[in-house]
Design a protein around this motif. Structure first.
Motif, PDB file in Angstrom:
ATOM      1  N   GLU A   1       1.096  -0.954  -0.406  1.00 13.93           N
ATOM      2  CA  GLU A   1      -0.007   0.074   0.041  1.00 13.93           C
ATOM      3  C   GLU A   1       0.733   1.817  -0.336  1.00 13.93           C
ATOM      4  N   ILE A   2       1.540   1.117   0.806  1.00 12.15           N
ATOM      5  CA  ILE A   2       2.953   2.142   1.153  1.00 12.15           C
ATOM      6  C   ILE A   2       4.146   2.407  -0.086  1.00 12.15           C
ATOM      7  N   LYS A   3       4.012   1.098  -1.022  1.00 12.88           N
ATOM      8  CA  LYS A   3       4.580   1.589  -1.802  1.00 12.88           C
ATOM      9  C   LYS A   3       4.245   2.451  -2.926  1.00 12.88           C
ATOM     10  N   ARG A   4       2.806   2.255  -3.002  1.00 10.17           N
ATOM     11  CA  ARG A   4       1.765   2.942  -4.142  1.00 10.17           C
ATOM     12  C   ARG A   4       2.017   4.051  -4.136  1.00 10.17           C
ATOM     13  N   MET A   5       2.286   4.668  -2.882  1.00 15.91           N
ATOM     14  CA  MET A   5       1.996   6.350  -2.960  1.00 15.91           C
ATOM     15  C   MET A   5       2.926   6.987  -4.259  1.00 15.91           C
ATOM     16  N   THR A   6       1.946   7.789  -4.878  1.00 16.30           N
ATOM     17  CA  THR A   6       2.795   8.614  -5.467  1.00 16.30           C
ATOM     18  C   THR A   6       3.464   9.527  -4.975  1.00 16.30           C
ATOM     19  N   GLN A   7       3.291  10.328  -4.349  1.00 13.40           N
ATOM     20  CA  GLN A   7       4.305  11.402  -3.593  1.00 13.40           C
ATOM     21  C   GLN A   7       5.187  10.409  -3.472  1.00 13.40           C
ATOM     22  N   PHE A   8       5.866   9.202  -2.717  1.00 17.86           N
ATOM     23  CA  PHE A   8       6.774   8.934  -2.207  1.00 17.86           C
ATOM     24  C   PHE A   8       7.361   8.204  -3.522  1.00 17.86           C
ATOM     25  N   LYS A   9       7.114   7.934  -4.476  1.00 19.00           N
ATOM     26  CA  LYS A   9       7.528   7.783  -5.859  1.00 19.00           C
ATOM     27  C   LYS A   9       8.078   8.396  -7.098  1.00 19.00           C
TER      28      LYS A   9
ATOM     29  N   LYS B   1       9.036  11.046  -5.120  1.00 19.44           N
ATOM     30  CA  LYS B   1      10.419  11.740  -4.127  1.00 19.44           C
ATOM     31  C   LYS B   1      12.036  10.135  -4.865  1.00 19.44           C
ATOM     32  N   ILE B   2      11.731   9.325  -4.699  1.00 15.97           N
ATOM     33  CA  ILE B   2      12.787   8.292  -4.258  1.00 15.97           C
ATOM     34  C   ILE B   2      13.253   8.907  -5.988  1.00 15.97           C
ATOM     35  N   HIS B   3      11.599   8.701  -6.986  1.00 20.90           N
ATOM     36  CA  HIS B   3      12.880   9.057  -7.948  1.00 20.90           C
ATOM     37  C   HIS B   3      14.526  10.104  -8.555  1.00 20.90           C
ATOM     38  N   LEU B   4      13.795  11.200  -7.856  1.00 15.57           N
ATOM     39  CA  LEU B   4      14.276  12.505  -7.407  1.00 15.57           C
ATOM     40  C   LEU B   4      15.624  12.212  -7.026  1.00 15.57           C
ATOM     41  N   ASN B   5      15.731  11.265  -5.341  1.00 17.73           N
ATOM     42  CA  ASN B   5      16.625  11.250  -4.641  1.00 17.73           C
ATOM     43  C   ASN B   5      16.620   9.727  -4.276  1.00 17.73           C
ATOM     44  N   LYS B   6      18.290   8.518  -4.462  1.00 16.47           N
ATOM     45  CA  LYS B   6      18.007   7.711  -4.516  1.00 16.47           C
ATOM     46  C   LYS B   6      18.006   7.583  -3.190  1.00 16.47           C
ATOM     47  N   ASN B   7      18.643   8.777  -2.604  1.00 10.11           N
ATOM     48  CA  ASN B   7      19.160   8.468  -0.707  1.00 10.11           C
ATOM     49  C   ASN B   7      18.125   8.603   0.312  1.00 10.11           C
ATOM     50  N   VAL B   8      16.999   8.017  -0.159  1.00 10.69           N
ATOM     51  CA  VAL B   8      16.531   8.110   0.732  1.00 10.69           C
ATOM     52  C   VAL B   8      15.392   7.444   1.986  1.00 10.69           C
ATOM     53  N   ASN B   9      15.026   8.435   3.058  1.00  7.86           N
ATOM     54  CA  ASN B   9      15.308   7.423   4.804  1.00  7.86           C
ATOM     55  C   ASN B   9      13.880   6.474   4.318  1.00  7.86           C
ATOM     56  N   VAL B  10      13.997   5.629   5.516  1.00 14.18           N
ATOM     57  CA  VAL B  10      12.392   5.191   5.733  1.00 14.18           C
ATOM     58  C   VAL B  10      11.818   5.539   6.639  1.00 14.18           C
ATOM     59  N   GLY B  11      11.787   6.991   6.816  1.00 13.87           N
ATOM     60  CA  GLY B  11      10.919   7.407   6.962  1.00 13.87           C
ATOM     61  C   GLY B  11      10.199   8.842   5.862  1.00 13.87           C
ATOM     62  N   LEU B  12      10.606   8.870   4.953  1.00  8.12           N
ATOM     63  CA  LEU B  12       9.488   9.475   3.745  1.00  8.12           C
ATOM     64  C   LEU B  12       8.822   8.449   3.828  1.00  8.12           C
ATOM     65  N   PHE B  13       9.614   6.948   3.734  1.00  7.20           N
ATOM     66  CA  PHE B  13       7.987   6.190   3.253  1.00  7.20           C
ATOM     67  C   PHE B  13       7.649   5.120   4.225  1.00  7.20           C
ATOM     68  N   ASN B  14       7.682   6.153   6.043  1.00  2.60           N
ATOM     69  CA  ASN B  14       5.896   5.702   6.882  1.00  2.60           C
ATOM     70  C   ASN B  14       5.444   7.311   6.587  1.00  2.60           C
ATOM     71  N   TYR B  15       5.632   8.152   6.285  1.00  2.00           N
ATOM     72  CA  TYR B  15       5.412   9.558   6.263  1.00  2.00           C
ATOM     73  C   TYR B  15       3.795   9.871   6.094  1.00  2.00           C
ATOM     74  N   PRO B  16       3.609   8.762   5.391  1.00  2.00           N
ATOM     75  CA  PRO B  16       1.671   8.849   5.538  1.00  2.00           C
ATOM     76  C   PRO B  16       1.196   8.668   6.288  1.00  2.00           C
ATOM     77  N   ILE B  17       1.871   7.205   7.024  1.00  2.00           N
ATOM     78  CA  ILE B  17       1.143   6.506   7.980  1.00  2.00           C
ATOM     79  C   ILE B  17       1.327   7.620   9.486  1.00  2.00           C
ATOM     80  N   LEU B  18       2.363   8.191   9.550  1.00  2.00           N
ATOM     81  CA  LEU B  18       2.125   9.806  10.446  1.00  2.00           C
ATOM     82  C   LEU B  18       1.387  10.709  10.391  1.00  2.00           C
ATOM     83  N   MET B  19       1.395  10.869   8.811  1.00  2.00           N
ATOM     84  CA  MET B  19      -0.158  11.654   8.144  1.00  2.00           C
ATOM     85  C   MET B  19      -1.431  11.160   9.118  1.00  2.00           C
ATOM     86  N   ALA B  20      -1.721   9.745   8.863  1.00  2.00           N
ATOM     87  CA  ALA B  20      -2.822   9.060   8.840  1.00  2.00           C
ATOM     88  C   ALA B  20      -2.619   9.469  10.966  1.00  2.00           C
ATOM     89  N   SER B  21      -1.490   8.459  11.265  1.00  2.00           N
ATOM     90  CA  SER B  21      -1.646   9.311  12.967  1.00  2.00           C
ATOM     91  C   SER B  21      -2.351  10.326  13.627  1.00  2.00           C
TER      92      SER B  21
END
Ligand code: TRP
Length: 332
Positions: free
Chosen positions: A103-111, A113-133
């Motif tokens: 589900e998270i892998k499909r988030m377009t904003q993440f996709k 960003k990962i496209h622009l910067n290969k060096n992404v941290n796990v926080g960026l991946f988890n970001y939408p779940i923090l928003m849900a919280s």
């Protein structure tokens, strides 16, 4: 009847533009009339990109002061800083365990960003779940957001449904609330793309801190069209530059677009731009005065965020307790 709950967040990164004002803050102010509003300065979200300590501190107080200057009333609403309410991180972990990797892998904003910067941290991946919280902690009914956040709201709803299906009615299922024009404030030189505070070309944006001289220069250079005779009309598709300035003018003056079209009938683009410049200068000067009042009053700011955090914790801890009880944590 109990007021419905509105929740929204803004990241403390960089100076805001007139697009942020129209798209978010002016709506936030207006929503206070009808709803119980909870607004969060999402400092934890901003850590997905490395933040220099002093700059982060400064940015948080800057954004808080902008929110207050824009009319967020801390007596009526709750305004607080995300990291001051530990329940956000606590619920975040739990919701991580109720979200599928796919589900998270499909988030377009993440996709993107990962496209622009290969060096992404796990926080960026988890970001939408923090928003849900953030959203679910307050039993939110409606979330004012721009189009770019819709997918995150859909995810939040899915997580809430999933959790409720297992444990009963723990979370209110929130709905997005899109603003009329908000996500349509466009770049001045390229009115087909969104005005963004991170734009590399400063001439594309009106910052809330641009002075009169700069505003004049930027609006005078803003793209219009070559229609002859000139035609000041709202038509996003064929006249994006003029439409964009109509949106800006309408929002800062309170006149409807229809009214403005009427007023500028038979006028040329120069006169139109002159009015946009005059009104923007007036509006931003007033806003800045209020901003400096708050920004230079550290004691007042401290008081506002302490009270905000206390009030937010009261609501957040109720939801977290429900979640812990439902799962079977904390039962002794
Ligand atoms: N992610 C949002 C943004 O960058 C900010 C945000 C954080 C938010 N938490 C939120 C928005 C909860 C709405 C609801 O614009």
């Amino acid at each position: 009847m109990k007021k419905k709950i509105i929740f929204s967040g803004i990241q403390p990164t960089g100076l805001l533009t007139i697009g942020n004002y129209i798209g978010a803050l002016s709506q936030w102010k207006y929503l206070q009339k009808k709803y119980f509003c909870i607004y969060c300065i999402a400092d934890l979200h901003s850590l997905t990109i490395f933040q220099e300590k002093n700059i982060l501190n400064k940015n948080i107080l800057d954004i808080l002061s902008v929110c207050l200057a824009c009319g967020i009333n801390p007596k009526q609403s709750i305004i607080f800083i995300q990291s001051h309410v530990p329940q956000h991180s606590q619920l975040h972990w739990i919701l991580n365990c109720f979200t599928n990797f796919g589900e998270i892998k499909r988030m377009t904003q993440f996709k993107e960003k990962i496209h622009l910067n290969k060096n992404v941290n796990v926080g960026l991946f988890n970001y939408p779940i923090l928003m849900a919280s953030d959203i679910l902690l307050y039993q939110t009914n409606k979330i004012p957001v721009g189009k770019d956040q819709i997918q995150h709201i859909e995810l939040t709803r899915d997580i809430a449904y999933r959790f409720n299906n297992i444990y009963g009615n723990i979370f209110t299922i929130p709905e997005k609330r899109l603003n009329n024009y908000g996500s349509c404030v466009m770049s001045l030189l390229d009115p087909k793309k969104k005005m963004s505070k991170s734009d590399y070309n400063n001439n594309n944006i009106i910052s809330l801190f641009d002075d009169d001289f700069i505003i004049k220069q930027k609006i005078n250079n803003a793209v219009t069209d070559s229609d002859y005779p000139p035609n000041i009309k709202y038509d996003l598709k064929n006249k994006p530059g003029i439409s964009n300035m109509l949106i800006i003018l309408s929002n800062i003056t309170g006149h409807s677009i229809k009214n403005l079209e009427q007023n500028f009938k038979n006028k040329n683009y120069k006169d139109f731009k002159k009015s946009v410049i005059q009104n923007l200068c007036l509006f931003l000067n007033k806003l800045r005065k209020k901003y400096f009042f708050y920004r230079t009053n550290k004691i007042l700011l401290k008081d506002i965020i302490t009270t905000g955090a206390t009030k937010a914790k009261k609501y957040a801890s109720l939801t977290l307790k429900k979640v812990y009880d439902a799962i079977g944590l904390d039962s002794l």
